[in-house]
Design an enzyme around this catalytic site. Structure first.
Site, PDB file in Angstrom:
ATOM      1  N   TYR A  73      -6.203  10.211  11.625  1.00  0.00           N
ATOM      2  CA  TYR A  73      -6.061   8.808  11.237  1.00  0.00           C
ATOM      3  C   TYR A  73      -6.325   8.640   9.741  1.00  0.00           C
ATOM      4  O   TYR A  73      -7.219   9.281   9.177  1.00  0.00           O
ATOM      5  CB  TYR A  73      -7.039   7.919  12.007  1.00  0.00           C
ATOM      6  N   HIS A  76      -4.015   2.914   4.883  1.00  0.00           N
ATOM      7  CA  HIS A  76      -3.276   2.551   3.683  1.00  0.00           C
ATOM      8  C   HIS A  76      -3.428   1.059   3.468  1.00  0.00           C
ATOM      9  O   HIS A  76      -3.498   0.283   4.438  1.00  0.00           O
ATOM     10  CB  HIS A  76      -1.791   2.887   3.811  1.00  0.00           C
ATOM     11  N   ALA A 149      -6.155  11.478   0.123  1.00  0.00           N
ATOM     12  CA  ALA A 149      -5.704  12.084   1.375  1.00  0.00           C
ATOM     13  C   ALA A 149      -4.363  12.778   1.145  1.00  0.00           C
ATOM     14  O   ALA A 149      -3.581  12.383   0.267  1.00  0.00           O
ATOM     15  CB  ALA A 149      -5.564  11.024   2.464  1.00  0.00           C
ATOM     16  N   SER A 164      -2.238  10.109  -1.003  1.00  0.00           N
ATOM     17  CA  SER A 164      -2.708   8.764  -1.340  1.00  0.00           C
ATOM     18  C   SER A 164      -4.006   8.898  -2.121  1.00  0.00           C
ATOM     19  O   SER A 164      -4.843   9.752  -1.809  1.00  0.00           O
ATOM     20  CB  SER A 164      -2.911   7.899  -0.094  1.00  0.00           C
ATOM     21  N   CYS A 180      -9.696  10.867   8.990  1.00  0.00           N
ATOM     22  CA  CYS A 180      -9.439  12.305   9.150  1.00  0.00           C
ATOM     23  C   CYS A 180     -10.429  12.975  10.096  1.00  0.00           C
ATOM     24  O   CYS A 180     -10.658  14.182  10.022  1.00  0.00           O
ATOM     25  CB  CYS A 180      -9.431  13.009   7.797  1.00  0.00           C
TER      26      CYS A 180
END
Length: 220
Positions: A73, A76, A149, A164, A180
């Protein structure tokens, strides 16, 4: 030459995926060139191919999208620069491990322009910053926060999705997931670290360091 496109405003996630998939197919077919696409999204969570449903701790908070990228997961949202990377890995040596390492190098070199020492850790995806200003962890190790990430997918040896970097997102938005799958470390941003960096500052640094790491000239 790699085309660079910057999207103004907040981009719908489904629209982003549709564009990436179409561009990746065109690159594989030889009808379009490689592309770096810089975007921001409205607040949302994405579930990578390794996502554990238990790590979505607040499923009703923001829209949740199943993503075909690797990883677990992630969040954003506004204030986070997402760089979607559509590159022909087939023509770049077909070495996926090397390609991911180059993405990590790219992020670390970009952060270094702002005097941030980004680091990678075995067993932890992404780029991390040691927080000497925070208490030691219960194991006695220095605290570390995630600042970037990385998650990609390949189709016909062309990459899409990407990286990102947290510039100035609302860090409380990360609390709806276990980012994560990692519970023992936090999340940070350039602004959280006390650096008045704008999105435009970061974009320029990303472009400079991309050319150094990947050896490609940019257009657009």
């Amino acid at each position: 030459m790699v085309e660079w496109i910057t999207h103004d405003g907040l981009l719908d996630y489904d629209e982003a995926v549709a564009f990436m998939e179409a561009r990746a197919d065109a690159i594989a077919a030889g009808t379009a060139g490689e592309c770096i696409w810089l975007v921001e999204h409205p607040p949302l969570y994405t579930a990578g191919t390794s996502a554990n449903p238990k790590d979505l701790t607040d499923p009703d908070r923001f829209p949740v999208y199943a993503s075909k990228r690797g990883g677990q997961y992630t969040y954003h949202g506004p204030g986070q620069r997402v760089a979607y990377v559509m590159l022909d890995v087939g023509k770049r040596g077909r070495d996926v491990r090397k390609f991911v390492h180059q993405l990590e190098e790219w992020v670390i070199a970009t952060l270094a322009e702002f005097n941030i020492k980004g680091e990678i850790r075995d067993g932890r995806v992404g780029v991390w910053v040691q927080r000497d200003d925070k208490p030691l962890t219960i194991t006695g190790a220095p605290a570390e926060d995630k600042i970037a990430a990385i998650g990609i997918r390949l189709r016909k040896w062309v990459s899409f999705h990407g990286i990102s970097i947290n510039v100035e997102p609302d860090l409380t938005h990360f609390t709806g997931i276990v980012p994560c799958g990692i519970t023992e470390h936090g999340v940070t941003s350039l602004i959280d670290l006390g650096l008045p960096v704008t999105m435009e500052d970061l974009d320029l640094a990303l472009r400079r360091q991309f050319e150094k790491v990947f050896g490609d000239r940019a257009t657009g």
